[in-house]
Structure formats: C-alpha cells, structure tokens
Design a protein around this motif. Structure first.
Motif, PDB file in Angstrom:
ATOM      1  N   GLU A   1      11.306  25.524  11.544  1.00 57.33           N
ATOM      2  CA  GLU A   1      11.711  25.184  10.180  1.00 57.33           C
ATOM      3  C   GLU A   1      13.167  24.753  10.130  1.00 57.33           C
ATOM      4  N   SER A   2      14.020  25.396  10.920  1.00 56.23           N
ATOM      5  CA  SER A   2      15.431  24.975  10.951  1.00 56.23           C
ATOM      6  C   SER A   2      15.546  23.574  11.555  1.00 56.23           C
ATOM      7  N   ARG A   3      14.736  23.281  12.577  1.00 57.22           N
ATOM      8  CA  ARG A   3      14.739  21.926  13.153  1.00 57.22           C
ATOM      9  C   ARG A   3      14.238  20.905  12.140  1.00 57.22           C
ATOM     10  N   ASN A   4      13.178  21.271  11.399  1.00 55.50           N
ATOM     11  CA  ASN A   4      12.660  20.365  10.368  1.00 55.50           C
ATOM     12  C   ASN A   4      13.706  20.112   9.284  1.00 55.50           C
ATOM     13  N   ALA A   5      14.405  21.157   8.878  1.00 55.56           N
ATOM     14  CA  ALA A   5      15.461  20.992   7.863  1.00 55.56           C
ATOM     15  C   ALA A   5      16.572  20.087   8.391  1.00 55.56           C
ATOM     16  N   TYR A   6      16.946  20.261   9.649  1.00 54.52           N
ATOM     17  CA  TYR A   6      17.969  19.401  10.250  1.00 54.52           C
ATOM     18  C   TYR A   6      17.499  17.945  10.271  1.00 54.52           C
ATOM     19  N   ILE A   7      16.235  17.743  10.639  1.00 49.81           N
ATOM     20  CA  ILE A   7      15.689  16.375  10.684  1.00 49.81           C
ATOM     21  C   ILE A   7      15.671  15.774   9.278  1.00 49.81           C
ATOM     22  N   GLN A   8      15.308  16.571   8.273  1.00 50.65           N
ATOM     23  CA  GLN A   8      15.286  16.063   6.899  1.00 50.65           C
ATOM     24  C   GLN A   8      16.686  15.642   6.445  1.00 50.65           C
ATOM     25  N   THR A   9      17.684  16.462   6.731  1.00 46.99           N
ATOM     26  CA  THR A   9      19.055  16.094   6.332  1.00 46.99           C
ATOM     27  C   THR A   9      19.530  14.868   7.113  1.00 46.99           C
ATOM     28  N   ALA A  10      19.154  14.801   8.390  1.00 51.66           N
ATOM     29  CA  ALA A  10      19.534  13.625   9.185  1.00 51.66           C
ATOM     30  C   ALA A  10      18.848  12.379   8.638  1.00 51.66           C
ATOM     31  N   MET A  11      17.590  12.492   8.217  1.00 55.19           N
ATOM     32  CA  MET A  11      16.879  11.344   7.650  1.00 55.19           C
ATOM     33  C   MET A  11      17.520  10.898   6.340  1.00 55.19           C
ATOM     34  N   LYS A  12      17.949  11.859   5.519  1.00 53.19           N
ATOM     35  CA  LYS A  12      18.620  11.494   4.275  1.00 53.19           C
ATOM     36  C   LYS A  12      19.927  10.767   4.558  1.00 53.19           C
ATOM     37  N   GLN A  13      20.678  11.260   5.544  1.00 51.57           N
ATOM     38  CA  GLN A  13      21.921  10.580   5.917  1.00 51.57           C
ATOM     39  C   GLN A  13      21.635   9.174   6.427  1.00 51.57           C
ATOM     40  N   LEU A  14      20.583   9.040   7.253  1.00 49.67           N
ATOM     41  CA  LEU A  14      20.231   7.715   7.769  1.00 49.67           C
ATOM     42  C   LEU A  14      19.777   6.786   6.650  1.00 49.67           C
ATOM     43  N   ASP A  15      19.043   7.325   5.674  1.00 50.12           N
ATOM     44  CA  ASP A  15      18.628   6.494   4.541  1.00 50.12           C
ATOM     45  C   ASP A  15      19.833   5.977   3.770  1.00 50.12           C
ATOM     46  N   THR A  16      20.826   6.837   3.548  1.00 51.26           N
ATOM     47  CA  THR A  16      22.022   6.376   2.847  1.00 51.26           C
ATOM     48  C   THR A  16      22.780   5.348   3.690  1.00 51.26           C
ATOM     49  N   GLN A  17      22.812   5.566   5.000  1.00 51.02           N
ATOM     50  CA  GLN A  17      23.480   4.595   5.874  1.00 51.02           C
ATOM     51  C   GLN A  17      22.722   3.272   5.888  1.00 51.02           C
ATOM     52  N   ILE A  18      21.386   3.330   5.879  1.00 50.64           N
ATOM     53  CA  ILE A  18      20.590   2.099   5.849  1.00 50.64           C
ATOM     54  C   ILE A  18      20.850   1.339   4.552  1.00 50.64           C
ATOM     55  N   LYS A  19      20.929   2.062   3.432  1.00 53.17           N
ATOM     56  CA  LYS A  19      21.233   1.398   2.164  1.00 53.17           C
ATOM     57  C   LYS A  19      22.613   0.765   2.210  1.00 53.17           C
ATOM     58  N   GLU A  20      23.588   1.471   2.787  1.00 54.94           N
ATOM     59  CA  GLU A  20      24.928   0.902   2.904  1.00 54.94           C
ATOM     60  C   GLU A  20      24.913  -0.345   3.785  1.00 54.94           C
ATOM     61  N   ILE A  21      24.152  -0.285   4.873  1.00 56.32           N
ATOM     62  CA  ILE A  21      24.060  -1.445   5.770  1.00 56.32           C
ATOM     63  C   ILE A  21      23.408  -2.616   5.055  1.00 56.32           C
ATOM     64  N   GLU A  22      22.343  -2.354   4.278  1.00 52.36           N
ATOM     65  CA  GLU A  22      21.692  -3.434   3.533  1.00 52.36           C
ATOM     66  C   GLU A  22      22.647  -4.029   2.513  1.00 52.36           C
ATOM     67  N   ASP A  23      23.429  -3.170   1.830  1.00 50.54           N
ATOM     68  CA  ASP A  23      24.417  -3.683   0.882  1.00 50.54           C
ATOM     69  C   ASP A  23      25.464  -4.530   1.591  1.00 50.54           C
ATOM     70  N   LEU A  24      25.916  -4.057   2.742  1.00 48.83           N
ATOM     71  CA  LEU A  24      26.911  -4.822   3.502  1.00 48.83           C
ATOM     72  C   LEU A  24      26.339  -6.154   3.981  1.00 48.83           C
ATOM     73  N   LYS A  25      25.075  -6.134   4.431  1.00 44.55           N
ATOM     74  CA  LYS A  25      24.450  -7.392   4.859  1.00 44.55           C
ATOM     75  C   LYS A  25      24.319  -8.361   3.693  1.00 44.55           C
ATOM     76  N   ARG A  26      23.931  -7.838   2.524  1.00 39.36           N
ATOM     77  CA  ARG A  26      23.804  -8.687   1.349  1.00 39.36           C
ATOM     78  C   ARG A  26      25.167  -9.274   0.972  1.00 39.36           C
ATOM     79  N   LYS A  27      26.211  -8.433   0.993  1.00 42.10           N
ATOM     80  CA  LYS A  27      27.558  -8.924   0.683  1.00 42.10           C
ATOM     81  C   LYS A  27      28.010  -9.953   1.711  1.00 42.10           C
ATOM     82  N   ARG A  28      27.689  -9.682   2.989  1.00 44.30           N
ATOM     83  CA  ARG A  28      28.069 -10.634   4.040  1.00 44.30           C
ATOM     84  C   ARG A  28      27.368 -11.972   3.829  1.00 44.30           C
ATOM     85  N   ASP A  29      26.058 -11.931   3.503  1.00 43.45           N
ATOM     86  CA  ASP A  29      25.327 -13.175   3.256  1.00 43.45           C
ATOM     87  C   ASP A  29      25.899 -13.925   2.064  1.00 43.45           C
ATOM     88  N   GLU A  30      26.276 -13.178   1.004  1.00 48.08           N
ATOM     89  CA  GLU A  30      26.897 -13.830  -0.153  1.00 48.08           C
ATOM     90  C   GLU A  30      28.225 -14.474   0.231  1.00 48.08           C
TER      91      GLU A  30
END
Length: 188
Positions: free
Chosen positions: A51-80
């Motif tokens: 369960e502690s490993r699952n919780a760590y994976i969930q928090t890591a996935m949330k961090q990665l999701d926020t990073q992916i959104k930031e990367i998509e925003d940066l890519k969109r800004k770069r394309d603009e």
C-alpha cells in the motif's frame, strides 16, 4: 517371597499417555497459533508495504501528470512562438519584394504605354493600361516574359479608347509574379 504388583498399572499407563497426548495437543495448538500469528503479521506487513508503494506510485503519477500538462503547455507556446516567428520572417522577407515588383513594372514598361489600374490577388497581377499601338503591348508582353519577377503574361482584352484618349488602345493583361532565386549577397 514373590513380588506381585496388584496396582492397576495399565490404567496408570493409559492415564499417563493421555496426559502426554493432551500436553502435546496443547503444545501443537500453541505452536500453530504462534505460526498463524507470525503468518498474519507477515501478511499485514507485506500489505502495508504494498500500500505504501501504491501510494508512492499514485503521487508520482500525479506529479508526472502535472509535468505532462506543463510540457504540453510549453509545446503549445513554442508552436505559437514558431508560428509568429515564421509570420515575422515571411513579412521581413517579403518587405523588399513589393519594391522590386514595382521597380520591375517600371523597367518592363515600354515608351508610349502607361498603366491605369493594378490589382494583385495571390501571385497574379491584373493590369489595365493604355497603349499608343498594339506593338507596344507586344513589347510589354515580351519584357514580362524575359523578366526575373514575372512570367506567363496573358492578354485578355484590347479595345480602342474613345474621348480624350483617342488614338490609344485600352488593354487588360494578367501576369504571374515569381520570386527569383537569390544571387549571393545582393539578394539579401
């Protein structure tokens, strides 16, 4: 004298064996309970670890999701930004073109001929003008054909002018604009 044992030794032996059986049975139950307790505590520890490993994976996935959104925003800004840069570069590159087009229009203009109307749509330039003779219109078309900036001249109408412009012919001509190849540093 002979010794005779009149005690009930068989019952004593049976009672002793029964007592040993009960002691062994209690010992087995205690050992089994101890093993069950150890197994349950081991399983609880493994479940808690997972369960502690699952919780760590969930928090890591949330961090990665926020990073992916930031990367998509940066890519969109770069394309603009790249699109803006392309537009600016196109505008910068085409800025001297209109000057050269007008210069080439003047260079190709023979004597005894003048333009009354110029319209550009896309790469096609529609010209309405007046000429003293049809040979001057032919000379204009030959000059357009030899030009570095124009090609495919197409004469659509020639009509005699009336009124104050007697002796002149009005003509309608369309010509395609082309961009010549750069010639070293002079074209820049």
């Amino acid at each position: 004298m002979a010794k005779i044992n009149l005690r009930p030794w068989r019952e004593e032996l049976r009672a002793e064996k029964q007592q040993q059986f009960v002691v062994m049975l209690l010992g087995a139950v205690i050992v089994a309970a101890g093993l069950a307790f150890l197994w349950k505590s081991d399983m609880d520890a493994r479940i808690a670890y997972q369960e502690s490993r699952n919780a760590y994976i969930q928090t890591a996935m949330k961090q990665l999701d926020t990073q992916i959104k930031e990367i998509e925003d940066l890519k969109r800004k770069r394309d603009e930004l790249l699109a803006r840069m392309r537009v600016i570069q196109d505008l910068q590159g085409k800025r001297p073109v209109i000057v050269r087009v007008f210069d080439e229009l003047v260079r190709t203009l023979p004597e005894g001929l003048y333009y009354t109307d110029l319209k550009k749509s896309g790469e096609t330039l529609a010209i309405v003008g007046m000429a003293e003779s049809n040979s001057r219109i032919s000379a204009l078309m030959r000059r357009f054909e030899e030009s570095d900036w124009f090609n495919n001249p197409n004469l659509t109408n020639v009509a005699a002018a009336d009124g104050a412009r007697a002796g002149y012919s009005q003509f309608n001509l369309s010509v395609q604009q082309k961009t010549p190849e750069p010639e070293g540093e002079e074209a820049k």
